[in-house]
Design a protein around this motif. Structure first.
Motif, PDB file in Angstrom:
ATOM      1  N   PHE A   1      14.595  39.823   7.453  1.00  0.00           N
ATOM      2  CA  PHE A   1      14.045  41.161   7.624  1.00  0.00           C
ATOM      3  C   PHE A   1      14.341  41.634   9.045  1.00  0.00           C
ATOM      4  O   PHE A   1      14.443  40.833   9.955  1.00  0.00           O
ATOM      5  CB  PHE A   1      12.537  41.151   7.423  1.00  0.00           C
TER       6      PHE A   1
ATOM      7  N   LEU B   1      12.101  28.743   6.088  1.00  0.00           N
ATOM      8  CA  LEU B   1      12.069  29.121   7.496  1.00  0.00           C
ATOM      9  C   LEU B   1      13.005  30.278   7.785  1.00  0.00           C
ATOM     10  O   LEU B   1      12.709  31.131   8.614  1.00  0.00           O
ATOM     11  CB  LEU B   1      12.471  27.925   8.371  1.00  0.00           C
TER      12      LEU B   1
ATOM     13  N   PRO C   1      12.043  34.654   6.952  1.00  0.00           N
ATOM     14  CA  PRO C   1      11.547  35.761   7.778  1.00  0.00           C
ATOM     15  C   PRO C   1      12.638  36.470   8.565  1.00  0.00           C
ATOM     16  O   PRO C   1      12.544  37.666   8.831  1.00  0.00           O
ATOM     17  CB  PRO C   1      10.572  35.081   8.737  1.00  0.00           C
ATOM     18  N   THR C   2      13.687  35.709   8.937  1.00  0.00           N
ATOM     19  CA  THR C   2      14.669  36.313   9.826  1.00  0.00           C
ATOM     20  C   THR C   2      15.574  37.322   9.123  1.00  0.00           C
ATOM     21  O   THR C   2      16.286  38.063   9.789  1.00  0.00           O
ATOM     22  CB  THR C   2      15.554  35.222  10.456  1.00  0.00           C
TER      23      THR C   2
ATOM     24  N   ALA D   1      -7.372  35.370  24.507  1.00  0.00           N
ATOM     25  CA  ALA D   1      -7.366  35.475  23.049  1.00  0.00           C
ATOM     26  C   ALA D   1      -7.785  36.870  22.618  1.00  0.00           C
ATOM     27  O   ALA D   1      -7.162  37.479  21.743  1.00  0.00           O
ATOM     28  CB  ALA D   1      -8.290  34.421  22.443  1.00  0.00           C
TER      29      ALA D   1
ATOM     30  N   ASP E   1      -9.500  31.630  28.728  1.00  0.00           N
ATOM     31  CA  ASP E   1      -8.937  31.421  27.395  1.00  0.00           C
ATOM     32  C   ASP E   1      -9.424  32.467  26.406  1.00  0.00           C
ATOM     33  O   ASP E   1      -8.643  33.074  25.693  1.00  0.00           O
ATOM     34  CB  ASP E   1      -9.337  30.037  26.875  1.00  0.00           C
ATOM     35  N   ALA E   2     -10.742  32.633  26.387  1.00  0.00           N
ATOM     36  CA  ALA E   2     -11.321  33.585  25.446  1.00  0.00           C
ATOM     37  C   ALA E   2     -10.837  34.990  25.768  1.00  0.00           C
ATOM     38  O   ALA E   2     -10.543  35.781  24.859  1.00  0.00           O
ATOM     39  CB  ALA E   2     -12.838  33.518  25.502  1.00  0.00           C
TER      40      ALA E   2
ATOM     41  N   MET F   1       0.845  -1.209   0.000  1.00  0.00           N
ATOM     42  CA  MET F   1       0.000   0.000   0.000  1.00  0.00           C
ATOM     43  C   MET F   1       0.876   1.253   0.000  1.00  0.00           C
ATOM     44  O   MET F   1       0.688   2.166  -0.777  1.00  0.00           O
ATOM     45  CB  MET F   1      -0.887  -0.016   1.246  1.00  0.00           C
ATOM     46  N   THR F   2       1.855   1.280   0.872  1.00  0.00           N
ATOM     47  CA  THR F   2       2.710   2.474   0.892  1.00  0.00           C
ATOM     48  C   THR F   2       3.741   2.373  -0.228  1.00  0.00           C
ATOM     49  O   THR F   2       4.327   1.324  -0.440  1.00  0.00           O
ATOM     50  CB  THR F   2       3.455   2.587   2.224  1.00  0.00           C
ATOM     51  N   ASN F   3       3.906   3.449  -0.905  1.00  0.00           N
ATOM     52  CA  ASN F   3       4.909   3.447  -1.966  1.00  0.00           C
ATOM     53  C   ASN F   3       6.025   4.407  -1.565  1.00  0.00           C
ATOM     54  O   ASN F   3       6.047   5.565  -1.950  1.00  0.00           O
ATOM     55  CB  ASN F   3       4.288   3.812  -3.310  1.00  0.00           C
ATOM     56  N   SER F   4       6.900   3.899  -0.728  1.00  0.00           N
ATOM     57  CA  SER F   4       7.948   4.763  -0.194  1.00  0.00           C
ATOM     58  C   SER F   4       9.056   4.927  -1.223  1.00  0.00           C
ATOM     59  O   SER F   4       9.660   3.957  -1.656  1.00  0.00           O
ATOM     60  CB  SER F   4       8.508   4.141   1.087  1.00  0.00           C
ATOM     61  N   ASN F   5       9.290   6.122  -1.664  1.00  0.00           N
ATOM     62  CA  ASN F   5      10.414   6.368  -2.554  1.00  0.00           C
ATOM     63  C   ASN F   5      11.222   7.540  -2.000  1.00  0.00           C
ATOM     64  O   ASN F   5      11.486   8.518  -2.665  1.00  0.00           O
ATOM     65  CB  ASN F   5       9.951   6.618  -3.991  1.00  0.00           C
ATOM     66  N   LEU F   6      11.538   7.399  -0.733  1.00  0.00           N
ATOM     67  CA  LEU F   6      12.282   8.445  -0.045  1.00  0.00           C
ATOM     68  C   LEU F   6      13.750   8.334  -0.466  1.00  0.00           C
ATOM     69  O   LEU F   6      14.463   7.450  -0.025  1.00  0.00           O
ATOM     70  CB  LEU F   6      12.141   8.202   1.465  1.00  0.00           C
TER      71      LEU F   6
ATOM     72  N   THR G   1      14.231  18.670  -0.176  1.00  0.00           N
ATOM     73  CA  THR G   1      13.115  19.172   0.630  1.00  0.00           C
ATOM     74  C   THR G   1      13.633  19.913   1.845  1.00  0.00           C
ATOM     75  O   THR G   1      13.133  20.980   2.201  1.00  0.00           O
ATOM     76  CB  THR G   1      12.229  18.007   1.125  1.00  0.00           C
TER      77      THR G   1
END
Lengths: 449, 404
Positions: free
Chosen positions: A28, A22, A25-26, A117, A113-114, A1-6, A14
């Motif tokens: 700026f 990531l 942002p830093t 927020a 909580d509210a 079922m799993t088709n792992s092609n890592l 990636t």
């Protein structure tokens, strides 16, 4: 079922893309400001965080009215209200430090909580410099902690628990409202005069933090009179039906019932206690009595006739006759067609006090404002001479002992002032064991820089 | 890639892109415009989107796949939060130990509650879970006050042990020095974008959570869960014991909820009892149904939708309404304000209720179905061949892609 092609290459690719994403942002740089939400334009924004839905919505609505009025008065609209009677004269109705005051509102829903927020969104999105209001101690403590972390000033609204300026006190948080200890200290002499020193008290206590501190305080002050405490029963919040808690009261041999309840709970428990005929009974050769340590106008309205002759305490009442109260009641009444409640008064006063502290400090920096508020003595705000104590940021002022009026003429004067307990009688040491003892500390001021 | 087929990979990449670009996508209006009111790109709300997205994704593994409607998932949310705050109090503000422990503890909790509740199905299961959650709430609210600090909520005090706290450690939640609260603001010609560390942390975890849920949906295990939803009696007749599967699904979704609760406390170091109240459990049910139960993206959309309503609509007060309609003559202005007033500010529940009703009545498959209909509308325009393009010979259709 799993088709792992890592593949190794796939993972590296990636990883690199994610890493770049990531890191993006830093690169700026953030916008420089000396402290959190430093107002740079021609306006400054206040945040009014009140319950607009839930059990205390009515109270929240009244707080909101008062805060709107305070902003109008700060901006020079209307008749100026308490600005005319306030002992500090730095505010002249042209905004604060030349900036026009704006406000945003949030809904606490009476949930921590509210509330957090809502407060966070006001701080992060709307750039408020202070948050004012609220109608529950749990919420007050939660939002106070948040404001401390974020580096803005918090002015607590209706919060009566000892913890707010006790074990949970914060450098950036201030409370104008009185607390459970003060209620106990103010009520005790009146109870002594009315009911004597040989009484047996039965407590019904709302099962949460405020209830505990309220019960602890009133038990301590009544026991100091010589009263005995028969029993303390915790009742769930929002129980609705208290009959199963009230039935055992008469069998216990107690002759005073103390209801450490607030809001709808108090309305229900008091009504049911009266319907059970408790107040018509004679126990130990004495008339059975009921005491409600903390009153509010809305509760009194809700309880109707049952409240007649029942003692309780309040922070302020519109029927006082000093010039500050008169000025405030006049402008509030003209605007909204009803007298303000005591939580509305607190929120109104705190908005002015904050504005005045900014004006005196010459800066919106929360640390400068906190310094200006600490130890600040003022008058003309309806409570007589008042001090913001520097050690715990609690206001010290006279406390009102109230009684359900025998012959109210309108629905607004169902309570009458029995006694104005002088401030000296309700004072306590900052390291009082009920207030966190010696361990409690305000911590450091945080301006968010 | 990642053990997924091409379609799923594309889907995952789209989700990753949307998640990472959220701070920009949610700020469509410049700061100075009056529409800035509707911007949602501030850290707290973005964090909530990601966290409640995780919560709803986890809930969907139970409800969407097995059809078991749990009304008690808020209990796990609360357990996760309390665990993380206790780790702050005992160790330090580093969020990692707390988060790991919150998953473990909520899994144990879910195992116990699931073991008992799953003896029944349908409404009885829902009621049992609701009872457990309310029990946890009441315990947290008053009975267990020494552990939970009751109504006030658990928070960190300066005199707490915090044994791992160094002299220079940050005094708010952080991941090895990366402080969650810190963010970078970029001002681009009137648009203000806030890139918050806490949000990106939540976002990465949300993507992982989404990926795991995608794998579960596509696995034999997921197939088994769907079979349980379709006809559990028949499963039992074939000699298959379905309870271990439902229990596994329950525990997995409990772990998701615990993780979400832990993240709430990781973003904001406070745990309140209301997090366990039945309204919070109901909220996640609403999120899942609103977005589309049983779909992958639906619960996330539903979570975003509800949190947006709660945070943006509730803040529109009369003053703002008046400023919107200020250009109109006074009479009409006041009339319009009175008309809109019940639906904004404190009336945001009303707006949400109406939208929920509309979705349930007209889009039973949730928001996802709405998007599908729109995309079908566009797709069908392209294939305008012949008068009966809707398959006159009734060829068997392949099952719809579950991610759609």
């Amino acid at each position: 079922m799993t088709n792992s092609n890592l593949t190794r290459r796939g993972v590296l690719k990636t990883g690199a893309v994610t890493g770049a994403g990531l890191a993006l942002p830093t690169i700026f740089t953030s916008r420089a400001s000396a402290f959190t939400n430093e107002p740079t334009g021609s306006t400054v924004t206040f945040g009014f965080n009140v319950p607009q839905t839930g059990p205390y919505a009515e109270e929240g609505l009244d707080e909101l009215r008062a805060q709107e009025l305070a902003v109008e008065h700060l901006n020079g609209m209307g008749d100026g209200g308490m600005l005319q009677t306030f002992s500090s004269k730095t505010l002249d109705g042209t905004g604060i430090l030349g900036k026009k005051v704006q406000f945003v509102t949030g809904d606490t829903q009476t949930k921590s909580d509210a509330a957090r927020a809502a407060a966070k969104s006001m701080i992060e999105k709307d750039g408020v410099v202070m948050i004012n209001g609220g109608s529950s101690s749990g919420v007050a403590v939660a939002v106070q902690g948040l404001c401390q972390e974020a580096g803005i000033i918090f002015m607590a609204g209706l919060t009566h628990s000892n913890d707010t300026t006790g074990k949970d006190r914060k450098k950036n948080g201030f409370r104008h409202f009185f607390n459970a200890y003060m209620s106990g200290a103010a009520l005790a002499p009146v109870l002594e005069k009315a009911y004597g020193t040989d009484r047996r008290a039965y407590h019904l206590t709302a099962d949460y933090t405020w209830g505990y501190t309220q019960q602890e305080s009133i038990q301590a002050s009544t026991e100091a009179l010589g009263w005995q405490t028969v029993n303390n029963v915790l009742t769930p919040v929002g129980a609705g039906d208290f009959s199963s808690y009230i039935t055992p009261v008469l069998q216990s041999g107690a002759d005073v019932l103390i209801l450490n309840h607030y809001g709808g709970d108090m309305v229900n428990s008091l009504t049911q206690a009266v319907q059970f005929g408790l107040r018509d009974k004679q126990v130990n050769g004495k008339q059975f009595e009921i005491v409600v340590p903390l009153y509010s106008e809305l509760m009194a309205e809700g309880a109707g006739d049952n409240i007649k002759g029942v003692y309780g305490s309040m922070n302020w009442n519109w029927q006082l006759q000093d010039p500050g109260t008169k000025a405030f009641v006049k402008s509030f009444g003209e605007r909204y067609g009803r007298p303000p409640s005591n939580s509305a008064h607190t929120c109104y006063v705190q908005t002015l006090l904050y504005a005045d502290a900014v004006a005196r400090a010459g800066s919106f920096n929360p640390c400068a404002v906190a310094e200006a508020l600490e130890g600040f003595e003022f008058d003309g705000m309806g409570n007589g001479p008042t001090t913001y104590r520097a050690e715990d940021h609690q206001c010290f002022k006279d406390v009102l002992v109230m009684k359900g009026a025998e012959n109210p003429t309108t629905k607004f004067d169902v309570l009458e002032v029995v006694e104005v307990t002088p401030r000296a009688q309700v004072e306590y040491a900052p390291d009082h064991p009920m207030f966190g003892g010696a361990e409690a500390s305000l911590g450091e001021c945080n301006d968010g820089a | 890639m990642f053990g997924l087929n091409a379609k799923d990979t594309r889907f995952l990449l789209i989700v990753v892109f949307l998640t990472l670009a959220t701070p920009i996508l949610l700020q469509p209006f410049p700061e100075s415009s009056s529409l800035a009111q509707f911007n949602a790109g501030y850290p707290d709300l973005m964090q909530k989107f990601a966290i409640f997205g995780i919560f709803a994704i986890g809930f969907n593994i139970l409800f969407g796949l097995t059809g078991y409607l749990s009304f008690g998932h808020a209990a796990f949310l609360g357990v996760g939060s309390y665990t993380v705050v206790w780790m702050y109090k005992l160790l330090s503000y580093n969020i990692l130990p707390g988060l790991v422990l919150s998953i473990i503890i909520s899994a144990l909790f879910a195992l116990v509650i699931g073991f008992i509740s799953l003896r029944r199905s349908g409404i009885y299961f829902s009621i049992l879970t609701l009872a457990f959650a309310q029990m946890s709430y009441n315990l947290a609210y008053s009975v267990l006050t020494p552990i939970t600090n009751g109504e006030t909520g658990l928070q960190v005090y300066t005199n707490d042990p915090q044994v791992l706290m160094g002299a220079n450690s940050p005094t708010s939640p952080h991941l090895f020095g990366l402080v969650m609260r810190e963010s970078v603001q970029v001002d681009m010609g009137g648009w203000l974008f806030t890139f918050n560390i806490g949000y990106y942390f939540c976002a990465i975890i949300a993507i992982l959570a989404f990926y795991i849920s995608l794998r579960i949906f596509r696995s034999p295990f997921g197939m088994m869960l769907r079979a349980i939803k379709t006809n559990q009696t028949r499963m039992n007749y074939t000699g298959l014991n379905s309870r271990p599967y439902t229990l596994a699904a329950f525990v997995i979704s409990g772990m998701y909820a615990g993780l979400a609760g832990g993240l709430l406390a990781a973003m904001d170091p406070l745990a309140g009892a209301e997090r366990m109240q039945w309204t919070a459990s109901g909220e996640v049910v609403l999120m899942t149904i609103l977005g589309g139960a049983g779909t992958l993206m639906g619960p996330v959309l539903g979570a975003g939708f509800i949190k947006y309503c709660e945070n943006i609509f509730s803040k529109i007060n009369d003053g703002i309404l008046h400023s919107w309609f200020a250009f109109l003559p006074d009479g009409i202005e006041n009339f319009l304000v009175t008309l809109v007033h019940p639906f904004v500010g404190k009336g945001w529940h009303l707006t949400l209720g109406i939208l929920f009703m509309l979705v349930v009545i007209f889009l039973p498959g949730g928001l996802v179905e709405g998007f599908q209909r729109i995309s079908r509308l566009f797709r069908s325009k392209r294939v305008k061949d012949g008068p009966r393009r809707k398959d006159p010979e009734h060829h068997p259709k392949s099952a719809p892609h579950v991610a759609e």
